[in-house]
Design an enzyme around this catalytic site. Sequence first.
Site, PDB file in Angstrom:
ATOM      1  N   LEU A  13      31.460  23.846  37.714  1.00 41.36           N
ATOM      2  CA  LEU A  13      30.432  24.596  36.982  1.00 41.36           C
ATOM      3  C   LEU A  13      31.092  25.634  36.077  1.00 41.36           C
ATOM      4  CD1 LEU A  13      27.833  25.193  39.854  1.00 41.36           C
ATOM      5  CD2 LEU A  13      28.207  23.167  38.419  1.00 41.36           C
ATOM      6  N   ARG A  20      30.512  39.992  32.086  1.00 41.35           N
ATOM      7  CA  ARG A  20      31.263  41.189  32.479  1.00 41.35           C
ATOM      8  C   ARG A  20      32.722  41.161  32.035  1.00 41.35           C
ATOM      9  NH1 ARG A  20      29.955  41.432  38.665  1.00 41.35           N
ATOM     10  NH2 ARG A  20      29.243  39.313  38.288  1.00 41.35           N
ATOM     11  N   GLN A  80      24.668  21.983  29.819  1.00 38.16           N
ATOM     12  CA  GLN A  80      23.498  22.640  30.389  1.00 38.16           C
ATOM     13  C   GLN A  80      23.020  23.643  29.332  1.00 38.16           C
ATOM     14  OE1 GLN A  80      24.165  25.598  33.436  1.00 38.16           O
ATOM     15  NE2 GLN A  80      22.224  25.171  34.459  1.00 38.16           N
ATOM     16  N   GLY A  85      20.484  27.987  36.641  1.00 41.49           N
ATOM     17  CA  GLY A  85      20.975  28.087  38.013  1.00 41.49           C
ATOM     18  C   GLY A  85      21.987  27.019  38.356  1.00 41.49           C
ATOM     19  N   THR A  86      22.680  27.266  39.482  1.00 44.29           N
ATOM     20  CA  THR A  86      23.760  26.371  39.880  1.00 44.29           C
ATOM     21  C   THR A  86      23.247  24.980  40.265  1.00 44.29           C
ATOM     22  OG1 THR A  86      23.633  27.455  42.046  1.00 44.29           O
ATOM     23  CG2 THR A  86      25.400  28.158  40.584  1.00 44.29           C
ATOM     24  N   GLU A 162      21.114  34.240  49.083  1.00 45.06           N
ATOM     25  CA  GLU A 162      21.794  35.030  48.059  1.00 45.06           C
ATOM     26  C   GLU A 162      21.680  36.513  48.394  1.00 45.06           C
ATOM     27  OE1 GLU A 162      23.737  33.807  45.394  1.00 45.06           O
ATOM     28  OE2 GLU A 162      23.461  32.264  46.892  1.00 45.06           O
ATOM     29  N   TYR A 373      72.900  36.289  12.903  1.00 44.99           N
ATOM     30  CA  TYR A 373      71.789  35.345  12.835  1.00 44.99           C
ATOM     31  C   TYR A 373      72.336  33.940  12.619  1.00 44.99           C
ATOM     32  CZ  TYR A 373      67.846  32.616  11.238  1.00 44.99           C
ATOM     33  OH  TYR A 373      66.914  31.626  11.115  1.00 44.99           O
ATOM     34  N   ALA A 387      81.611  39.111  14.247  1.00 48.25           N
ATOM     35  CA  ALA A 387      80.451  39.992  14.333  1.00 48.25           C
ATOM     36  C   ALA A 387      79.731  40.099  12.995  1.00 48.25           C
ATOM     37  CB  ALA A 387      80.904  41.378  14.783  1.00 48.25           C
ATOM     38  N   TYR A 394      68.021  30.022   4.206  1.00 46.65           N
ATOM     39  CA  TYR A 394      66.748  29.934   3.477  1.00 46.65           C
ATOM     40  C   TYR A 394      66.948  30.351   2.028  1.00 46.65           C
ATOM     41  CZ  TYR A 394      61.703  30.721   2.735  1.00 46.65           C
ATOM     42  OH  TYR A 394      60.415  30.685   2.284  1.00 46.65           O
TER      43      TYR A 394
HETATM   44  C1  UD1 Z   1      27.126  31.728  43.399  1.00 50.23           C
HETATM   45  C2  UD1 Z   1      26.397  31.293  44.652  1.00 50.23           C
HETATM   46  C3  UD1 Z   1      26.735  32.269  45.776  1.00 50.23           C
HETATM   47  C4  UD1 Z   1      28.235  32.300  46.001  1.00 50.23           C
HETATM   48  C5  UD1 Z   1      28.961  32.629  44.691  1.00 50.23           C
HETATM   49  C6  UD1 Z   1      30.426  32.443  44.874  1.00 50.23           C
HETATM   50  C7  UD1 Z   1      24.327  30.258  43.929  1.00 50.23           C
HETATM   51  C8  UD1 Z   1      22.879  30.427  43.745  1.00 50.23           C
HETATM   52  N1  UD1 Z   1      24.983  31.308  44.387  1.00 50.23           N
HETATM   53  O1  UD1 Z   1      26.623  33.007  43.069  1.00 50.23           O
HETATM   54  O2  UD1 Z   1      26.081  31.878  46.973  1.00 50.23           O
HETATM   55  O3  UD1 Z   1      28.552  33.257  46.982  1.00 50.23           O
HETATM   56  O4  UD1 Z   1      28.542  31.724  43.650  1.00 50.23           O
HETATM   57  O5  UD1 Z   1      31.101  32.869  43.715  1.00 50.23           O
HETATM   58  O6  UD1 Z   1      24.833  29.195  43.712  1.00 50.23           O
HETATM   59  N2  UD1 Z   1      26.745  28.327  36.447  1.00 50.23           N
HETATM   60  C9  UD1 Z   1      26.367  27.349  35.590  1.00 50.23           C
HETATM   61  N3  UD1 Z   1      25.061  27.254  35.247  1.00 50.23           N
HETATM   62  C10 UD1 Z   1      24.118  28.072  35.748  1.00 50.23           C
HETATM   63  C11 UD1 Z   1      24.521  29.069  36.646  1.00 50.23           C
HETATM   64  C12 UD1 Z   1      25.833  29.177  36.983  1.00 50.23           C
HETATM   65  O7  UD1 Z   1      27.202  26.569  35.110  1.00 50.23           O
HETATM   66  O8  UD1 Z   1      22.965  27.902  35.385  1.00 50.23           O
HETATM   67  C13 UD1 Z   1      28.142  28.428  36.804  1.00 50.23           C
HETATM   68  C14 UD1 Z   1      28.757  29.740  36.353  1.00 50.23           C
HETATM   69  O9  UD1 Z   1      29.330  29.606  35.065  1.00 50.23           O
HETATM   70  C15 UD1 Z   1      29.818  29.959  37.425  1.00 50.23           C
HETATM   71  C16 UD1 Z   1      29.224  29.301  38.663  1.00 50.23           C
HETATM   72  O10 UD1 Z   1      28.240  28.405  38.192  1.00 50.23           O
HETATM   73  O11 UD1 Z   1      31.042  29.308  37.131  1.00 50.23           O
HETATM   74  C17 UD1 Z   1      28.603  30.315  39.621  1.00 50.23           C
HETATM   75  O12 UD1 Z   1      27.573  30.990  38.951  1.00 50.23           O
HETATM   76  P1  UD1 Z   1      27.332  32.525  39.142  1.00 50.23           P
HETATM   77  O13 UD1 Z   1      26.223  32.939  38.289  1.00 50.23           O
HETATM   78  O14 UD1 Z   1      28.595  33.269  39.042  1.00 50.23           O
HETATM   79  O15 UD1 Z   1      26.815  32.523  40.652  1.00 50.23           O
HETATM   80  P2  UD1 Z   1      26.858  33.731  41.630  1.00 50.23           P
HETATM   81  O16 UD1 Z   1      25.686  34.583  41.384  1.00 50.23           O
HETATM   82  O17 UD1 Z   1      28.186  34.357  41.631  1.00 50.23           O
END
Ligand code: UD1
Length: 484
Positions: A13, A20, A80, A85-86, A162, A373, A387, A394
Amino acid sequence: MTSPARPAAVVVLAAGEGTRMKSDTPKVLHELCGRSLVGHVLAAAGRLEPAHLAVVIGYQRERVAAHVTGVDARVVTAVQDQQNGTGHAVRCALAELPDLDGPVVVLNGDTPLLTAETLQALVSTHVEAGNAATVLTASVPDPTGLGRIVRNADGRVQRIVEHRDATAEERTIAEINSGMFAFDAKHLRSMLDRLTTDNDQGQEYLTDVLGLLVEDGHPVAAMVAPDYRETLGCNDRVELSALRALLRDRLVTAAMRAGATVIDPASVWFDVDVVLGRDVVVHPNVQLRGATVIEDRAEVGPDSTLIDTKVGAGATVVRTHSNQAEIGPEATVGPFAYLRPGSVLGRKAKVGTYVETKNATIGEGSKVPHLTYVGDATIGEHSNIGAASVFVNYDGVNKHHTTIGDHARTGSDTMFIAPVNVGDGAYTAAGSVITEDVPPGAMAVARARQRNIDGWVERRRPGTAAADAAAAARRVASEEGTVE
Ligand code: UD1
Ligand code: CA
């Protein structure tokens, strides 16, 4: 790797911006120890030899796609569009892949310390237990913000909550979700379709898949990471630097265990592909980058940066910046040398102080000791370059080559106006501007003849300290009878 533990797919992902980081560069492209964040994850994932390797991209997708496919040609990207969300992200990945059978591993793109060994253990544990889902967990010093593993009285995993959705009591749970999972493909696909957005962020959480599987009576388990640091993610540049230091510690420790002496591990930085031999000594403030190789008994540093450089056995390299160079066995370089691409030093060659070389071969036992050089040149064996010489390569438009033979002795402050050849055993006089070839064994003198204008200072600079000194010297000489 044998088939049972070989995943059907690994999904990484990496769609997020990484707000940040406060950067124009997407988070997963930030670098540590010679690879991007996601590059480290892909390196570990690739070792599992999955049938499919997918990366979910979103923010700056062209840039991230170009990067990840460059890192590993097997990568398939899945877009995406919105960060829903993940769970949604994994659904986007599966949509790009054929129907899968067997384990599917899901990873975050920002966990560079994850090792292939731990990933392999996760997949093996998952397969051997016949789980529907296995989550990699850890107890971390500060679980704030992370998902917590909720277990029942028997210690069986029930669900993941979470941080922002957790009760005060749930927040006291020390065991966190690393974000790394092995799923059974069929179960994953069916549960992803059942995810809701009923949570604080209004997103489809991948973590909810575990609770749904438990509800339906499927086996779900956790594997605790052997070292919690492997699970650490990166959210800002402070965490990035902490991860980089941990990775550095790992790399330097491996080099020491393999027989290298590292005088001050905290001040040296190695990239992941660097190789050090036995009885190598690395002094403080050394950076070894890219594909740098240091062979047995070589000594590097202090204060040196070597990029894609090969250092031969027993060579010494002190206060040197080197890029794409090859330093022969027992050669000596520095202090204060700059080796640029295409510099090749033979056995026991020397490049000394304030010397810059580029596209230059310096043969066995030849020396370029001071203030010189050497660009676009071939120097034979056992020659000495005086030396303060310049290989004038060039002409303002094109670069030209200079060749120096074996056993040549060129004087200090020689300008070699390329293209030009100096034969075996030839000499040049100090201060010469060499524009024509010098035959073997010849002495080339190419400078104005000296003329002394007697008494000039006393006549033209009367009353100066120099004129007084000259007058005094003339009196002493005349008393000693050496001057009329
Ligand atoms: C997520 C987990 C959390 C875990 C933590 C570990 C979920 C809901 N939560 O939280 O339980 O402890 O990771 O680091 O899964 N990403 C996407 N698309 C999205 C959202 C996220 O590709 O829509 C990717 C982000 O770029 C990142 C990863 O998924 O690489 C995790 O996403 P992030 O938003 O950092 O999740 P956390 O809130 O840290
Ligand atoms: Ca995160």
